[in-house]
Design a protein around this motif. Structure first.
Motif, short mmCIF file in Angstrom:
data_model
loop_
_atom_site.label_atom_id
_atom_site.label_comp_id
_atom_site.label_asym_id
_atom_site.label_seq_id
_atom_site.Cartn_x
_atom_site.Cartn_y
_atom_site.Cartn_z
N GLY A 103 0.82 -1.21 0.00
CA GLY A 103 0.00 0.00 0.00
C GLY A 103 0.85 1.26 0.00
O GLY A 103 0.61 2.20 -0.76
N VAL A 104 1.88 1.28 0.85
CA VAL A 104 2.79 2.43 0.90
C VAL A 104 3.58 2.53 -0.40
O VAL A 104 3.73 3.61 -0.98
CB VAL A 104 3.73 2.32 2.12
CG1 VAL A 104 4.81 3.38 2.08
CG2 VAL A 104 2.93 2.42 3.41
N TYR A 105 4.11 1.39 -0.87
CA TYR A 105 4.86 1.38 -2.12
C TYR A 105 4.02 1.92 -3.27
O TYR A 105 4.48 2.75 -4.05
CB TYR A 105 5.35 -0.04 -2.45
CG TYR A 105 5.80 -0.16 -3.88
CD1 TYR A 105 7.06 0.28 -4.27
CD2 TYR A 105 4.95 -0.67 -4.86
CE1 TYR A 105 7.46 0.21 -5.59
CE2 TYR A 105 5.33 -0.74 -6.17
CZ TYR A 105 6.59 -0.30 -6.54
OH TYR A 105 6.98 -0.36 -7.84
N HIS A 106 2.79 1.44 -3.38
CA HIS A 106 1.91 1.85 -4.48
C HIS A 106 1.65 3.36 -4.43
O HIS A 106 1.68 4.04 -5.46
CB HIS A 106 0.60 1.07 -4.43
CG HIS A 106 -0.34 1.41 -5.53
ND1 HIS A 106 -0.10 1.08 -6.85
CD2 HIS A 106 -1.51 2.09 -5.53
CE1 HIS A 106 -1.08 1.53 -7.60
NE2 HIS A 106 -1.95 2.15 -6.83
N SER A 107 1.42 3.88 -3.25
CA SER A 107 1.19 5.32 -3.08
C SER A 107 2.41 6.14 -3.52
O SER A 107 2.29 7.11 -4.27
CB SER A 107 0.84 5.62 -1.63
OG SER A 107 0.69 6.99 -1.43
N VAL A 108 3.58 5.73 -3.07
CA VAL A 108 4.81 6.44 -3.43
C VAL A 108 5.09 6.31 -4.92
O VAL A 108 5.45 7.29 -5.59
CB VAL A 108 6.01 5.93 -2.59
CG1 VAL A 108 7.33 6.47 -3.11
CG2 VAL A 108 5.83 6.30 -1.13
N HIS A 109 4.91 5.11 -5.48
CA HIS A 109 5.15 4.90 -6.90
C HIS A 109 4.21 5.77 -7.74
O HIS A 109 4.64 6.39 -8.73
CB HIS A 109 4.96 3.42 -7.25
CG HIS A 109 5.33 3.11 -8.66
ND1 HIS A 109 4.39 3.02 -9.66
CD2 HIS A 109 6.53 2.89 -9.25
CE1 HIS A 109 5.00 2.75 -10.80
NE2 HIS A 109 6.30 2.66 -10.58
N THR A 110 2.95 5.86 -7.34
CA THR A 110 1.99 6.69 -8.06
C THR A 110 2.43 8.16 -8.02
O THR A 110 2.38 8.85 -9.04
CB THR A 110 0.58 6.54 -7.44
OG1 THR A 110 0.20 5.16 -7.54
CG2 THR A 110 -0.43 7.41 -8.15
N ASP A 111 2.87 8.63 -6.86
CA ASP A 111 3.35 10.01 -6.76
C ASP A 111 4.59 10.24 -7.61
O ASP A 111 4.73 11.31 -8.24
CB ASP A 111 3.65 10.37 -5.30
CG ASP A 111 2.41 10.53 -4.46
OD1 ASP A 111 1.29 10.60 -5.02
OD2 ASP A 111 2.54 10.57 -3.22
N THR A 144 3.56 10.56 -11.25
CA THR A 144 2.99 11.89 -11.48
C THR A 144 4.10 12.94 -11.55
O THR A 144 4.11 13.79 -12.45
CB THR A 144 2.00 12.25 -10.35
OG1 THR A 144 0.95 11.28 -10.35
CG2 THR A 144 1.42 13.64 -10.55
#
Length: 120
Positions: free
Chosen positions: A23-31, A34
């Motif tokens: 969950g944390v990885y996915h959030s950081v990767h998405t940012d 962007t």
């Protein structure tokens, strides 16, 4: 960057720590994806603006203007003043040439009022 990334299966499934980590990885990767796109836009816009400045902006065609304004709008949508430590100190940009005249579209602004957008 957008095409590379881990899936939940890479970190393991069925236990809370792996799910939380993903969950944390996915959030950081998405940012980061962007940010990468925004930086690419800014670098492209800066290069285009430099070329246009050399010949004078009066010769900038409508397609190029629209491209630069689209980048500007994407940047504005991504900006979050709550995340900006200098947001309160930021002053609005002003232009030495006066308010921006919207040259997009036929007829423009018939009232002569300036557009709400700031200069690049």
């Amino acid at each position: 960057m957008a095409d590379t990334g881990l899936t939940q299966a890479h970190l393991g499934q069925g236990f809370n720590a792996a799910e939380a980590l993903y969950g944390v990885y996915h959030s950081v990767h998405t940012d980061l994806v962007t940010l990468s796109k925004l930086l690419n836009d800014q670098i492209g816009a800066l290069g285009d603006a430099m070329l246009e400045a050399h010949g004078g902006y009066a010769t900038t065609d409508a397609e190029e203007r629209e491209k630069l304004w689209a980048i500007h709008e994407r940047m504005k949508r991504q900006y979050d003043p709550k995340l900006d430590p200098d947001a309160e100190a930021a002053q609005p940009h002003t232009s030495r040439t006066g308010p921006r005249t919207d040259l997009r579209g036929a007829g423009g602004n018939s009232s002569g009022a300036s557009d709400r957008r700031s200069h690049f």
